[in-house]
Design a protein around this motif. Structure first.
Motif, short mmCIF file in Angstrom:
data_model
loop_
_atom_site.label_atom_id
_atom_site.label_comp_id
_atom_site.label_asym_id
_atom_site.label_seq_id
_atom_site.Cartn_x
_atom_site.Cartn_y
_atom_site.Cartn_z
N LYS A 34 -13.08 11.31 6.44
CA LYS A 34 -14.53 11.13 6.42
C LYS A 34 -14.92 9.67 6.70
CE LYS A 34 -16.84 13.03 3.07
NZ LYS A 34 -17.79 13.87 3.85
N SER A 35 -13.91 8.84 7.02
CA SER A 35 -14.10 7.41 7.26
C SER A 35 -14.68 6.69 6.04
CB SER A 35 -15.02 7.19 8.48
OG SER A 35 -14.41 7.68 9.65
N ASN A 36 -14.45 7.26 4.87
CA ASN A 36 -14.85 6.60 3.62
C ASN A 36 -13.64 5.81 3.13
OD1 ASN A 36 -15.81 5.80 1.13
ND2 ASN A 36 -16.63 7.80 0.57
N PHE A 37 -13.41 4.66 3.76
CA PHE A 37 -12.19 3.90 3.52
C PHE A 37 -12.19 3.20 2.16
CE2 PHE A 37 -12.60 4.10 8.18
CZ PHE A 37 -11.44 4.81 8.44
N LEU A 38 -13.37 2.92 1.62
CA LEU A 38 -13.42 2.31 0.29
C LEU A 38 -12.96 3.31 -0.77
CD1 LEU A 38 -14.09 0.03 -1.62
CD2 LEU A 38 -16.48 0.79 -1.61
N ALA A 39 -13.48 4.55 -0.69
CA ALA A 39 -13.06 5.58 -1.65
C ALA A 39 -11.57 5.88 -1.49
CB ALA A 39 -13.88 6.86 -1.44
N ALA A 40 -11.12 5.95 -0.24
CA ALA A 40 -9.70 6.22 0.01
C ALA A 40 -8.83 5.11 -0.57
CB ALA A 40 -9.46 6.36 1.51
N GLU A 41 -9.28 3.86 -0.41
CA GLU A 41 -8.52 2.73 -0.95
C GLU A 41 -8.37 2.83 -2.47
OE1 GLU A 41 -9.25 -1.67 -2.51
OE2 GLU A 41 -10.69 -0.87 -1.06
N VAL A 42 -9.48 3.13 -3.15
CA VAL A 42 -9.46 3.23 -4.61
C VAL A 42 -8.47 4.31 -5.05
CG1 VAL A 42 -10.82 3.85 -6.64
CG2 VAL A 42 -11.81 2.37 -4.89
N VAL A 43 -8.50 5.45 -4.36
CA VAL A 43 -7.62 6.57 -4.71
C VAL A 43 -6.16 6.21 -4.47
CG1 VAL A 43 -7.00 8.94 -4.12
CG2 VAL A 43 -9.40 8.31 -4.36
N TYR A 44 -5.87 5.60 -3.32
CA TYR A 44 -4.49 5.20 -3.01
C TYR A 44 -3.98 4.14 -3.99
CZ TYR A 44 -4.15 7.73 1.42
OH TYR A 44 -4.06 8.72 2.39
N GLN A 45 -4.86 3.23 -4.39
CA GLN A 45 -4.46 2.21 -5.37
C GLN A 45 -4.04 2.89 -6.67
OE1 GLN A 45 -4.04 -0.96 -4.98
NE2 GLN A 45 -5.62 -1.93 -3.72
N LYS A 46 -4.82 3.87 -7.11
CA LYS A 46 -4.50 4.59 -8.34
C LYS A 46 -3.19 5.36 -8.20
CE LYS A 46 -5.59 5.93 -12.51
NZ LYS A 46 -5.63 4.96 -13.63
N ALA A 47 -2.99 6.00 -7.04
CA ALA A 47 -1.75 6.75 -6.80
C ALA A 47 -0.54 5.82 -6.85
CB ALA A 47 -1.82 7.45 -5.45
N GLN A 48 -0.67 4.62 -6.29
CA GLN A 48 0.43 3.67 -6.29
C GLN A 48 0.73 3.15 -7.70
OE1 GLN A 48 2.01 4.32 -3.61
NE2 GLN A 48 2.22 2.28 -2.76
N MET A 49 -0.28 3.05 -8.54
CA MET A 49 -0.06 2.63 -9.92
C MET A 49 0.74 3.68 -10.69
SD MET A 49 -3.86 1.12 -10.77
CE MET A 49 -3.51 1.03 -12.54
N ILE A 50 0.52 4.95 -10.35
CA ILE A 50 1.17 6.04 -11.08
C ILE A 50 2.59 6.28 -10.58
CG2 ILE A 50 1.07 8.53 -11.57
CD1 ILE A 50 -1.98 8.28 -11.37
N ASP A 51 2.75 6.39 -9.25
CA ASP A 51 4.05 6.71 -8.67
C ASP A 51 4.11 6.14 -7.25
OD1 ASP A 51 6.62 7.85 -8.56
OD2 ASP A 51 5.85 9.67 -7.63
N PRO A 52 4.45 4.86 -7.11
CA PRO A 52 4.37 4.20 -5.80
C PRO A 52 5.41 4.71 -4.80
CG PRO A 52 5.45 2.77 -7.39
CD PRO A 52 4.95 3.96 -8.17
N ASP A 53 5.02 4.68 -3.53
CA ASP A 53 5.98 4.96 -2.46
C ASP A 53 5.49 4.32 -1.17
OD1 ASP A 53 4.41 6.83 -0.81
OD2 ASP A 53 4.68 8.26 -2.42
N ALA A 54 6.38 4.25 -0.19
CA ALA A 54 6.09 3.53 1.06
C ALA A 54 5.02 4.22 1.89
CB ALA A 54 7.38 3.39 1.87
N ASN A 55 5.00 5.54 1.90
CA ASN A 55 4.04 6.26 2.72
C ASN A 55 2.61 5.98 2.27
OD1 ASN A 55 3.19 8.30 4.70
ND2 ASN A 55 2.70 9.54 2.91
N LYS A 56 2.39 6.07 0.95
CA LYS A 56 1.04 5.80 0.44
C LYS A 56 0.67 4.33 0.64
CE LYS A 56 1.49 7.69 -3.72
NZ LYS A 56 2.71 8.51 -3.70
N ALA A 57 1.66 3.44 0.59
CA ALA A 57 1.39 2.02 0.83
C ALA A 57 0.88 1.80 2.25
CB ALA A 57 2.66 1.21 0.59
N CYS A 58 1.46 2.50 3.21
CA CYS A 58 0.99 2.39 4.60
C CYS A 58 -0.45 2.88 4.72
CB CYS A 58 1.90 3.18 5.54
SG CYS A 58 3.54 2.45 5.78
N ASN A 59 -0.76 3.98 4.07
CA ASN A 59 -2.12 4.51 4.10
C ASN A 59 -3.10 3.54 3.44
OD1 ASN A 59 -1.64 6.97 5.44
ND2 ASN A 59 -0.89 7.91 3.57
N LEU A 60 -2.67 2.93 2.35
CA LEU A 60 -3.50 1.93 1.68
C LEU A 60 -3.73 0.73 2.60
CD1 LEU A 60 -4.92 0.68 -0.76
CD2 LEU A 60 -2.67 0.01 -1.65
#
Length: 301
Positions: A175-201
């Motif tokens: 949806k090109s809502n990159f701010l919301a996506a960033e917040v969600v990816y940051q939270k995901a990385q805090m819980i269980d980090p991995d390289a794929n989500k880091a690239c998306n972040l």
């Protein structure tokens, strides 16, 4: 007669062993009901359309409805009947057990993703995350058994939460809502980090022109600081995104390049100074002006 009986028993045992081996190799259940016939069509004969027909018959006959509905939706997705698969799950999931609902939700998420139903995907992901928050995920258990490429493994609530957040971040990106996506990816990385989500972040940060932050996130992948950093695809993607960061870095201000401001009163002087520095030391004038001066000198003489 006794020898004949032993021979028949031996043949029967051999036939049964062959059948058992067949079921193990092809991973199909035993029996002759509509669900078994559907799995034979799907896995043995590689005939998805026939398999779908038998899955429908299994659902209508009440034969392993939980598995039949889920498997049918997966096969429908493979043959680009995604919309039909979504409608089937919505219409018949009430016939399935409570234990099957979570698996059906996961199938629905994949179906929504494939056919571009982003809003529906976001709503379902939020609902699943809410269930985790309320302690109702995995039917109240701390882990669940998952299957991938024919192998079973245990998934914790923490891992499932991170996975769902990753999917939610992907949906917000669509949806090109990159701010919301960033917040969600940051939270995901805090819980269980991995390289794929880091690239998306990192991509979300690039889209917001936050290049220094993006560089730090992507370098953590290339430096092997995250699980999955050794994966070739993740490393390649991180490298490509870092290159994009470099190409998008803001250029120096024109004032910094020229050494003066275009609005300054000293603009002309600054330009002359710059041209003098660039011009050959032997002369500060173009050749045509040198020729004119020489001609005037001769006339004066």
């Amino acid at each position: 007669m006794e020898g004949s009986s032993k021979s028949n028993t031996a043949c029967y045992s051999k036939t049964e062993k062959e059948k058992d081996l067949f079921h193990v190799i092809h991973k199909v259940p035993c029996g002759d009901g509509p669900y078994v016939k559907a799995k034979h069509a799907q896995l043995v004969h590689k005939d998805p359309e026939t398999a779908i027909v038998w899955f429908w018959k299994a659902i209508n006959a009440g034969d392993k409805v939980d598995s039949a509905l889920k498997d049918m939706a997966v096969v429908m997705k493979q043959v680009d009947r995604t919309e039909e698969a979504i409608e089937a799950i919505r219409s018949f999931r009430s016939r399935c057990s409570k234990q099957a609902q979570e698996s059906l939700d996961n199938v629905l998420i994949d179906l929504y993703k494939k056919c571009g139903k982003v809003e529906e995907q976001i709503d379902l992901l939020k609902r699943k995350l809410r269930l985790i928050y309320q302690g109702e995920a995995f039917n109240g258990k701390p882990t669940k058994t998952a299957r991938s490429h024919g192998k079973k493994f245990q998934v914790s609530v923490k891992q499932e939460t991170s996975r769902l957040l990753g999917n939610l971040g992907w949906a917000y990106k669509q949806k090109s809502n990159f701010l919301a996506a960033e917040v969600v990816y940051q939270k995901a990385q805090m819980i269980d980090p991995d390289a794929n989500k880091a690239c998306n972040l990192g991509l979300c940060l690039i889209k917001q022109a936050r290049y220094d932050e993006a560089r730090l996130v992507l370098q953590s992948v290339l430096e092997g600081k995250l699980p999955g950093s050794e994966d070739f695809k993740s490393r390649k993607r991180a490298e490509e995104l870092l290159m994009e960061v470099e190409t998008r870095q803001p250029l120096p201000e024109l004032t910094e390049i020229l050494g003066f401001d275009l609005d300054d009163d000293d603009f002309v002087k600054g330009l002359e100074k710059m041209m003098n520095e660039w011009a050959p030391s032997r002369s500060k004038r173009l050749p045509i002006f040198e020729q004119i001066s020489s001609f005037r000198d001769r006339i004066a003489c």
